[in-house]
Motif scaffolding. Structure first.
Motif, PDB file in Angstrom:
ATOM      1  N   LYS A 294       1.015  -1.255  -0.030  1.00 32.23           N
ATOM      2  CA  LYS A 294       0.027   0.308  -0.093  1.00 32.23           C
ATOM      3  C   LYS A 294       1.071   1.051  -0.001  1.00 32.23           C
ATOM      4  N   ARG A 295       0.695   2.434  -1.325  1.00 28.26           N
ATOM      5  CA  ARG A 295       1.144   3.768  -1.287  1.00 28.26           C
ATOM      6  C   ARG A 295       2.886   3.259  -0.590  1.00 28.26           C
ATOM      7  N   GLY A 296       3.742   2.737  -1.324  1.00 27.55           N
ATOM      8  CA  GLY A 296       5.116   2.339  -1.407  1.00 27.55           C
ATOM      9  C   GLY A 296       5.200   1.265  -0.164  1.00 27.55           C
ATOM     10  N   ARG A 297       4.549   0.872   0.494  1.00 30.31           N
ATOM     11  CA  ARG A 297       5.260   0.081   1.397  1.00 30.31           C
ATOM     12  C   ARG A 297       4.513  -1.258   1.395  1.00 30.31           C
ATOM     13  N   CYS A 298       5.043  -2.141   1.433  1.00 33.40           N
ATOM     14  CA  CYS A 298       4.824  -3.867   1.149  1.00 33.40           C
ATOM     15  C   CYS A 298       5.532  -4.336   2.372  1.00 33.40           C
ATOM     16  N   ARG A 299       4.481  -5.290   2.839  1.00 30.95           N
ATOM     17  CA  ARG A 299       5.256  -6.361   3.586  1.00 30.95           C
ATOM     18  C   ARG A 299       4.762  -7.537   3.248  1.00 30.95           C
ATOM     19  N   ILE A 300       6.253  -8.393   3.152  1.00 36.68           N
ATOM     20  CA  ILE A 300       6.228  -9.880   2.004  1.00 36.68           C
ATOM     21  C   ILE A 300       6.134 -11.288   2.983  1.00 36.68           C
ATOM     22  N   ILE A 301       5.734 -11.737   2.627  1.00 33.84           N
ATOM     23  CA  ILE A 301       6.088 -12.952   3.428  1.00 33.84           C
ATOM     24  C   ILE A 301       6.264 -14.177   2.468  1.00 33.84           C
ATOM     25  N   LEU A 302       6.987 -14.702   3.396  1.00 35.91           N
ATOM     26  CA  LEU A 302       8.201 -15.441   2.510  1.00 35.91           C
ATOM     27  C   LEU A 302       7.242 -17.264   2.340  1.00 35.91           C
ATOM     28  N   SER A 303       7.657 -18.183   1.084  1.00 36.38           N
ATOM     29  CA  SER A 303       7.181 -19.077   1.425  1.00 36.38           C
ATOM     30  C   SER A 303       7.050 -19.725   1.766  1.00 36.38           C
ATOM     31  N   GLY A 304       6.370 -20.586   2.861  1.00 34.23           N
ATOM     32  CA  GLY A 304       5.838 -21.271   4.076  1.00 34.23           C
ATOM     33  C   GLY A 304       5.618 -19.962   5.241  1.00 34.23           C
ATOM     34  N   ARG A 305       5.876 -18.933   5.590  1.00 30.79           N
ATOM     35  CA  ARG A 305       5.015 -17.965   6.170  1.00 30.79           C
ATOM     36  C   ARG A 305       5.948 -18.471   7.404  1.00 30.79           C
ATOM     37  N   GLY A 306       7.357 -18.196   7.194  1.00 31.52           N
ATOM     38  CA  GLY A 306       7.873 -18.568   8.372  1.00 31.52           C
ATOM     39  C   GLY A 306       8.615 -17.664   8.439  1.00 31.52           C
ATOM     40  N   ALA A 307       8.582 -16.417   7.899  1.00 32.44           N
ATOM     41  CA  ALA A 307       9.309 -15.033   8.357  1.00 32.44           C
ATOM     42  C   ALA A 307       8.740 -13.846   6.928  1.00 32.44           C
ATOM     43  N   SER A 310       9.227  -6.554   5.990  1.00 34.06           N
ATOM     44  CA  SER A 310       8.774  -4.958   5.781  1.00 34.06           C
ATOM     45  C   SER A 310       9.979  -3.738   4.589  1.00 34.06           C
ATOM     46  N   LEU A 311       9.046  -3.704   3.404  1.00 40.15           N
ATOM     47  CA  LEU A 311      10.198  -2.555   3.192  1.00 40.15           C
ATOM     48  C   LEU A 311       9.230  -1.658   2.620  1.00 40.15           C
ATOM     49  N   ARG A 312       9.807  -0.205   1.874  1.00 40.12           N
ATOM     50  CA  ARG A 312       9.160   0.959   1.862  1.00 40.12           C
ATOM     51  C   ARG A 312       9.786   1.571   0.025  1.00 40.12           C
ATOM     52  N   ALA A 313       9.477   1.879  -1.417  1.00 42.62           N
ATOM     53  CA  ALA A 313      10.288   1.919  -1.893  1.00 42.62           C
ATOM     54  C   ALA A 313       9.694   3.594  -2.324  1.00 42.62           C
ATOM     55  N   SER A 492      11.647  -3.744   8.602  1.00 37.78           N
ATOM     56  CA  SER A 492      11.668  -4.999   9.323  1.00 37.78           C
ATOM     57  C   SER A 492      11.619  -6.204   9.733  1.00 37.78           C
ATOM     58  N   VAL A 493      12.277  -7.139  10.096  1.00 36.56           N
ATOM     59  CA  VAL A 493      12.091  -8.620  10.142  1.00 36.56           C
ATOM     60  C   VAL A 493      11.276  -9.327  11.424  1.00 36.56           C
ATOM     61  N   GLU A 494      10.067 -10.036  10.814  1.00 32.51           N
ATOM     62  CA  GLU A 494       8.950 -10.777  11.688  1.00 32.51           C
ATOM     63  C   GLU A 494       9.883 -12.031  11.569  1.00 32.51           C
ATOM     64  N   LEU A 495      10.490 -13.439  12.337  1.00 34.66           N
ATOM     65  CA  LEU A 495      10.680 -14.497  11.804  1.00 34.66           C
ATOM     66  C   LEU A 495      10.341 -15.827  12.892  1.00 34.66           C
ATOM     67  N   ALA A 496       9.661 -16.964  12.269  1.00 38.78           N
ATOM     68  CA  ALA A 496       8.633 -17.188  13.385  1.00 38.78           C
ATOM     69  C   ALA A 496      10.117 -18.371  14.371  1.00 38.78           C
ATOM     70  N   VAL A 497       9.467 -18.525  15.158  1.00 36.95           N
ATOM     71  CA  VAL A 497      10.486 -19.495  15.959  1.00 36.95           C
ATOM     72  C   VAL A 497      10.140 -20.368  16.765  1.00 36.95           C
ATOM     73  N   THR A 498      10.445 -21.701  17.473  1.00 37.45           N
ATOM     74  CA  THR A 498       9.907 -22.302  18.669  1.00 37.45           C
ATOM     75  C   THR A 498       9.866 -21.766  20.069  1.00 37.45           C
ATOM     76  N   LYS A 499       9.240 -22.984  20.496  1.00 36.27           N
ATOM     77  CA  LYS A 499       9.585 -22.226  22.182  1.00 36.27           C
ATOM     78  C   LYS A 499      11.304 -22.533  22.586  1.00 36.27           C
ATOM     79  N   GLY A 500      11.711 -23.396  21.965  1.00 37.58           N
ATOM     80  CA  GLY A 500      13.089 -23.846  22.215  1.00 37.58           C
ATOM     81  C   GLY A 500      13.970 -22.525  21.916  1.00 37.58           C
ATOM     82  N   CYS A 501      13.788 -21.693  21.097  1.00 40.99           N
ATOM     83  CA  CYS A 501      14.147 -20.153  20.417  1.00 40.99           C
ATOM     84  C   CYS A 501      15.510 -21.100  19.414  1.00 40.99           C
ATOM     85  N   LYS A 502      14.620 -21.776  18.465  1.00 39.31           N
ATOM     86  CA  LYS A 502      15.282 -21.847  17.452  1.00 39.31           C
ATOM     87  C   LYS A 502      14.363 -21.954  16.272  1.00 39.31           C
TER      88      LYS A 502
END
Length: 680
Positions: A294-307, A310-313, A492-502
């Motif tokens: 939206k309006r030059g910003r994009c939050r792209i989700i990686l394949s598998g939704r593991g991460a 967010s970026l802006r142009a 920004s970056v969002e990364l899915a981890v397990t409860k064991g911090c992996k």
């Protein structure tokens, strides 16, 4: 004052000095340098010769008793030889006696294999070529048996320690490009051999092969192109094949423009506006991930939704790019720097923002830039790790935003939905701009899981993000042309981890590359789209009687006259103008016809790139605009119904590349058509 004349010089090996294990190689190279400098013709000195160009001659002009004769039934046009014109710089160049090392212009001492070749030397006697056994230093000769090297310039030496000569760069850029293909597919190999011979014989011709199998022939002008195609058919392909030549290919670039209120950071971030038209019409609306932009910003989700990234142009003015490249403020860049600084919030107080402050913030955030005026930046929150968040979810996935209908349910259950809290936290950092300060940093609490995510980003994902940026800049979303003048900010970056911090899911580099490329394309689609076209400098002479028709032709082709001055001692006027490259084809014949020969043939030289200030997707919306421009077409064509040059060029390029064109749909409602004949 001591002036140094322009001359050929041996390139200095980069491996000289600390990296060399022995000094014998260095000493031998210095002997070669000294022999070339003195033009020593002795027998015991290194032999060096430089082939500056190649030419095609007929066998009947060659006097060589050892040259194999043609069979009686051979085509006379096939009796062509490619000779290299060379100057012997030192030593004695000999025929068939010595295997010489062949150094191409890009040779480096680290290269292990150097091609070796025996040659034949010929003396130039007018239009004849007479074979000789040796040529001493200081003489010019022709050399045969270099065709297989596929090099336009060659340095020949009998020693292993030599380096190629560095020639002149005249900055001649081919202006006309066409795709050449044989009518019969069985003649493809013959065409490739002919193109190779043509590129060797004419140093101004460039032949390239694309990934789609196209063979692009680039020449300096239309007359040069016609002569090159004629030589290709009659000389280099032995007059045996028929060619199919495409229309001239014009190179464009893609870029973006500013929104109206983008200088007000908070207002632009909060403002809600309808999506741009290009995001609602095919084929542009089919871009993967466009729903998250939206309006030059994009939050792209990686394949598998593991991460998620967010970026802006935003647009990157040329003056700001030069500041980043030179790492200092250049003249005339102050206004552009402040404009970029306000759009990115490079300071806490916009009123006190200055150009040096903006440049310092941009240089601190700079990650990479290319040669087309594009730059990749990282926000301070991302570079310091504040906006890198770990999402501890049971299914190993990051948060995926829902549709507008379910937004209220999400707000009520924010504590229950996995990843929503981290998503909202990263969104708060976007309000801090490029230099993130204030309440967002004070409330930031990093956990051990966030440290794992930050390490994963810096070690494994950041390099792939750079490759994704470079890949996205090669082909834009409008017509797959290179992107020019765009800055991409990783936020920004969002990364899915397990409860064991992996890390919950394996994230390969290819996944990050594909995701970032897709995210940049979607961000550009949600901004005002613009094309960048090349402009040529046009110089010609005209009489007073031909000025009227000259200005009429230039005006029709969107040309602009820069200067028109009288030539001393004549009644001619020298006219200098600029014209878009796409409008320059067929200019000379039209000028001759309209002016009845009162205008000379124009000389065209590439000048610069310029943005075509037309929105290709604009349509009249208000009553006044409809009265001035009319309604947009409703016949199934998604065009504006206007004389829009940018849209015309986009369709032309997409059609040439075999991509889907928005005007290819000719039926809107097929079920409403009457297919039965009416009975009377």
């Amino acid at each position: 004052l001591n002036y140094r004349t322009r001359a050929l010089a041996l390139q200095i090996p980069q491996s000289l000095g600390e990296t060399d294990t022995t000094t014998s190689k260095i000493e031998e190279f210095k002997k070669i340098q000294e022999a070339v400098r003195q033009c020593n013709p002795g027998d015991d000195v290194p032999t060096v010769a430089h082939v500056c160009k190649f030419t095609t001659i007929n066998r009947s002009s060659v006097t060589d008793p050892d040259l194999p004769s043609l069979p009686p039934d051979a085509d006379p046009s096939s009796a062509n030889m490619i000779m290299g014109i060379a100057r012997v710089l030192s030593g004695i160049l000999r025929t068939e006696d010595v295997e010489y090392y062949m150094y191409g212009p890009r040779y480096n001492w680290s290269d292990a294999d150097i091609p070796k070749q025996r040659i034949r030397c010929y003396l130039l006697m007018g239009s004849s070529f007479v074979r000789v056994n040796s040529v001493p230093a200081g003489h010019i000769c022709a050399i045969y048996n270099l065709e297989a090297l596929q090099l336009k310039t060659v340095t020949i030496c009998d020693r292993r320690e030599c380096m190629p000569l560095h020639g002149f760069d005249f900055a001649l850029q081919p202006l006309v490009k066409v795709n050449v293909e044989p009518v019969s597919a069985s003649d493809t190999e013959t065409l490739e051999r002919g193109l190779l011979k043509l590129s060797l014989a004419d140093s101004s011709v460039e032949v390239t092969a694309t990934a789609k199998g196209e063979r692009i022939l680039a020449c300096l002008g239309e007359i040069h192109l016609e002569q090159s195609i004629l030589d290709l058919e009659t000389v280099y392909c032995d007059n045996h094949i028929k060619l199919r030549i495409s229309d001239p290919i014009t190179s464009f670039c893609e870029t973006t423009d500013w929104f109206e209120n983008e200088g007000d950071f908070d207002k632009f971030l909060e403002e809600k506006s309808p999506p741009l038209r290009q995001t609602t019409i095919p084929p542009y609306c089919d871009e993967e991930g466009l729903a998250y932009a939206k309006r030059g910003r994009c939050r792209i989700i990686l394949s598998g939704r593991g991460a998620a990234l967010s970026l802006r142009a935003i647009p990157l003015p040329r003056s700001v790019y030069e500041c980043l490249r030179m790492k200092k403020q250049v003249d005339g860049s102050e206004d552009d720097l402040i404009t970029v600084g306000k759009a990115l919030r490079c300071g806490s107080d916009e009123a006190s923002l200055t150009a040096p402050m903006v440049l310092e913030a941009l240089l601190d955030s700079l990650d990479d830039f290319d040669g087309n005026g594009n730059a990749l930046l990282q926000s301070s929150a991302l570079s310091k790790g504040y906006s890198v968040k770990a999402v501890q979810s049971t299914n190993g996935e990051v948060y995926v935003p829902q549709k507008e209908d379910n937004k209220k349910d999400e707000d009520n259950n924010a504590s229950v939905i996995e990843g929503l809290g981290e998503y909202q936290t990263t969104q708060q950092f976007l309000r801090g701009g490029l230099v993130c300060t204030g309440a967002a940093l004070e409330k930031n609490e990093s956990t051990s899981a966030d440290a794992v995510a930050l390490q994963k980003w810096r070690q494994d994902m950041r390099g792939s993000a750079l490759a994704g940026f470079q890949l996205a800049m090669r082909a834009g979303p409008l017509c797959e042309e290179p992107v020019r003048g765009v800055a991409v900010i990783l936020e920004s970056v969002e990364l899915a981890v397990t409860k064991g911090c992996k890390v919950a899911k394996d994230l390969s580099g290819g996944m990050v590359v594909a995701a970032l490329r897709s995210g940049i394309r979607c961000a550009l689609l949600t901004r005002p789209a613009r094309l960048v076209e090349g402009h040529l400098k046009l110089t010609l002479h005209s009489s007073l009687a031909g000025l009227g028709s000259l200005h009429a032709v230039l005006s029709k082709r969107r040309g602009k006259v820069i200067t028109d001055e009288m030539v001393d001692g004549t009644d001619l006027i020298q006219v200098t103008a600029t014209i878009p490259q796409v409008e320059s084809f067929g200019l000379a014949p039209e000028l001759m016809k309209k002016s009845s020969g009162e205008v000379t043939a124009p000389e065209l030289v590439f000048l610069h790139w310029a943005v075509l200030d037309e929105d290709p997707f604009w349509i009249p919306t208000t009553e006044e605009e409809r009265e001035d421009y009319g309604q947009n077409l409703q016949t199934g064509d998604s065009s504006t119904g206007l004389d829009n040059n940018a849209l015309k060029y986009i369709r032309m390029v997409r059609s040439r590349k075999g991509l889907m064109v928005d005007s290819s749909k000719i039926v809107v409602a097929a079920e409403k058509q009457r297919t039965l004949s009416r009975k009377k």
